[in-house]
Design a protein around this motif. Structure first.
Motif, mmCIF file in Angstrom:
data_model
loop_
_atom_site.group_PDB
_atom_site.id
_atom_site.type_symbol
_atom_site.label_atom_id
_atom_site.label_comp_id
_atom_site.label_asym_id
_atom_site.label_seq_id
_atom_site.Cartn_x
_atom_site.Cartn_y
_atom_site.Cartn_z
ATOM 1 N N SER A 110 -9.329 11.948 -19.681
ATOM 2 C CA SER A 110 -8.133 11.260 -21.027
ATOM 3 C C SER A 110 -9.443 10.370 -22.593
ATOM 4 O O SER A 110 -9.443 10.619 -23.212
ATOM 5 C CB SER A 110 -8.450 9.651 -20.358
ATOM 6 O OG SER A 110 -9.037 8.845 -20.382
ATOM 7 N N GLY A 111 -10.865 10.557 -22.099
ATOM 8 C CA GLY A 111 -11.525 10.247 -23.563
ATOM 9 C C GLY A 111 -11.635 12.027 -24.811
ATOM 10 O O GLY A 111 -10.823 11.745 -25.539
ATOM 11 N N GLU A 112 -11.561 12.821 -23.810
ATOM 12 C CA GLU A 112 -11.267 14.100 -24.751
ATOM 13 C C GLU A 112 -9.750 13.862 -25.396
ATOM 14 O O GLU A 112 -9.394 14.087 -26.391
ATOM 15 C CB GLU A 112 -11.287 15.170 -24.035
ATOM 16 C CG GLU A 112 -12.516 15.261 -23.136
ATOM 17 C CD GLU A 112 -12.776 16.868 -22.396
ATOM 18 O OE1 GLU A 112 -12.192 17.923 -22.431
ATOM 19 O OE2 GLU A 112 -14.019 16.538 -22.205
ATOM 20 N N GLY A 156 -2.767 7.493 -20.219
ATOM 21 C CA GLY A 156 -1.163 7.980 -19.608
ATOM 22 C C GLY A 156 -1.478 9.164 -19.697
ATOM 23 O O GLY A 156 -0.653 10.454 -18.916
ATOM 24 N N LEU A 157 -1.821 10.208 -20.312
ATOM 25 C CA LEU A 157 -1.971 11.434 -20.697
ATOM 26 C C LEU A 157 -2.840 12.383 -19.114
ATOM 27 O O LEU A 157 -2.448 13.131 -18.458
ATOM 28 C CB LEU A 157 -2.379 12.576 -21.273
ATOM 29 C CG LEU A 157 -1.200 12.368 -23.034
ATOM 30 C CD1 LEU A 157 -1.690 12.731 -24.344
ATOM 31 C CD2 LEU A 157 -0.099 12.462 -22.808
ATOM 32 N N GLY A 158 -3.761 11.664 -18.945
ATOM 33 C CA GLY A 158 -4.871 11.686 -18.489
ATOM 34 C C GLY A 158 -3.793 11.710 -16.404
ATOM 35 O O GLY A 158 -4.398 12.529 -15.495
ATOM 36 N N ILE A 159 -3.046 11.212 -16.335
ATOM 37 C CA ILE A 159 -2.373 10.735 -15.548
ATOM 38 C C ILE A 159 -1.363 11.642 -14.846
ATOM 39 O O ILE A 159 -1.241 11.743 -13.814
ATOM 40 C CB ILE A 159 -1.847 9.261 -15.600
ATOM 41 C CG1 ILE A 159 -3.316 7.725 -15.369
ATOM 42 C CG2 ILE A 159 -0.744 8.895 -14.621
ATOM 43 C CD1 ILE A 159 -2.695 6.364 -15.278
ATOM 44 N N LEU A 160 -0.383 12.103 -16.366
ATOM 45 C CA LEU A 160 -0.372 13.247 -16.198
ATOM 46 C C LEU A 160 -0.848 14.334 -15.693
ATOM 47 O O LEU A 160 -0.234 15.325 -14.569
ATOM 48 C CB LEU A 160 0.548 13.441 -17.282
ATOM 49 C CG LEU A 160 1.777 12.379 -17.531
ATOM 50 C CD1 LEU A 160 2.359 12.731 -19.431
ATOM 51 C CD2 LEU A 160 2.509 12.296 -16.781
ATOM 52 N N VAL A 161 -1.926 14.284 -16.022
ATOM 53 C CA VAL A 161 -2.675 15.527 -15.743
ATOM 54 C C VAL A 161 -3.099 15.769 -14.573
ATOM 55 O O VAL A 161 -3.593 16.552 -13.716
ATOM 56 C CB VAL A 161 -3.802 16.268 -16.573
ATOM 57 C CG1 VAL A 161 -4.482 16.791 -16.061
ATOM 58 C CG2 VAL A 161 -3.125 16.048 -18.141
#
Ligand SMILES: Nc1ncnc2c1ncn2[C@@H]1O[C@H](COP(=O)(O)OP(=O)(O)O)[C@@H](O)[C@H]1O
Ligand SMILES: Nc1ncnc2c1ncn2[C@@H]1O[C@H](COP(=O)(O)OP(=O)(O)O)[C@@H](O)[C@H]1O
Lengths: 129, 105, 129, 105
Positions: free
Chosen positions: A95-97, B59-64
């Motif tokens: 998420s940092g990237e 939120g995008l990280g959670i989707l990934v």
């Protein structure tokens, strides 16, 4: 750049202030004359940095942080001062990237300058798109 | 504030409607609710997002994360009806090529 | 009063920031849970002080001033620090008297404490009306 | 931002519609425009305010200034259709007894 006003907001490192930040960014960006889509982009970019500041724990864990907005007749600069070790971690991991890619893409200027502490600067020019 | 609503659940597909704002304040709740539904990841996930107004990198990280679970079982995550401002974030991060994005159902 | 967060806004002494102040006050007051009419009252009361700070000239004419918001679970306190001679003039004259009457009436607490510089404090309690 | 519109002008009456926000930023322009219309104060002033969303103490002071001019000629200022949040400010400051406030036309 005829005008050069500064607005500084000092606020808790807490997730519940995310909506206040979006509101303040709207108010400031609309004063400069950005259109609504660009204001949305600036809100997203500023929020990404705030989110990292709020969610990462730091060694010397300050309870507050400052956002400095510089308003010019032809653009906006937003600055954050963060501890050095902290800035290194902000844009690491998945998420940092994502955050780094989002800010780089949405803003015209984005830099992280470290000299002990780090200054994160992002800028958007009026009429650049 | 966001809402996550399970619309439909079949043997191989979960249909979920996301709306509102997924920001740093709501991300932990979003993660818990989504991962609970995804479980081991043995089903395809379909996300209807026409009411989703804001999502950030967390939120995008959670989707990934959800995508990674279902990919283990050769399943996929389908994302429908993203608003333009959010679709832009998927393009910027390259996630438009990682998820299956669709305009309409 | 379980929580005690502070938000401080440092901004130019310029009339064009009036709308930004109203926006920020809305964001802060709504976090506490005031209803829309009370938020409107708080915006009006805070703006009255900001207006005086912006419109009166002072001896040591700072270009910036600070508004400090303290957020409690059961209310909001807003503070301004102004030079002593200045505070004496703020509520003089016709529109000064109107401002004083408006703030006193809309807020639950309103005080001007001078000891060299003056601290103007106003407070609103949740559920007081 | 506010607008001041001269609706009608007869021998003894000026009808003006006020709308928007009269705050510290717009007060100087409001004062100039209003006082230009009021002139020596030989006419009654009728202000239609159903579109007026915000006025502060500076704006109230400007209205009182206009009132003082017309009172010199035994004229008056009539204020119609104030929104509740603004009517409250007239009550607080006692200006509801100084101006003639009316609900409808
Ligand atoms: N622009 C990007 N920046 C960083 N990571 C990205 C980007 N685009 C895609 N990714 C990565 O893509 C991965 C998607 O998961 P993965 O299981 O590898 O899917 P696939 O096998 O279809 O590529 C995530 O781990 C994420 O780190
Ligand atoms: N609550 C109040 N606080 C301060 N001044 C007030 C208040 N109410 C009315 N006034 C005063 O009322 C005056 C109105 O003008 P004036 O010509 O005296 O009208 P009138 O002769 O009808 O009383 C203003 O100068 C204003 O100072």
């Amino acid at each position: 750049m005829k005008e050069n006003d500064t607005v500084k907001i000092h606020l808790p490192r807490k997730a519940d202030y995310a909506s206040l930040i979006r509101l303040a960014v709207s108010g400031i960006a609309s004063k400069i004359g950005f259109d609504i889509d660009v204001i949305e982009d600036i809100k997203v970019a500023v929020s990404e940095v705030c989110n990292k500041i709020v969610s990462l724990s730091t060694e010397n864990c300050d309870k507050y942080y400052d956002i400095t907005f510089q308003l010019f007749s032809d653009g906006l600069k937003v600055q954050f001062k963060v501890p050095g070790g902290f800035a290194g971690k902000m844009f690491e991991g998945e998420s940092g990237e994502f955050a780094y890619a989002i800010i780089s893409s949405l803003m015209d200027e984005f830099s992280v300058d470290c000299n002990g502490d780090c200054i994160i600067t992002m800028g958007k020019n009026l009429g650049a798109e | 504030m966001f809402t996550l609503k399970l619309d439909n659940q079949t043997g191989d597909k979960l249909e979920i409607t996301l709306s509102g704002e997924i920001d740093i304040a709501s991300a932990p709740e979003f993660k818990t609710k989504l991962y609970d539904l995804v479980g081991d990841g043995k089903k395809d996930i379909v996300l209807f997002c026409d009411g989703l107004k804001y999502i950030d990198s967390t939120g995008l990280g959670i989707l990934v994360g959800a995508l990674k679970k279902v990919k283990l079982h050769q399943r996929n995550v389908y994302i429908y009806q993203l608003k333009d401002n959010i679709k832009k974030l998927f393009h910027i991060t390259g996630l438009d090529r990682v998820f299956v994005l669709e305009e309409a159902v």
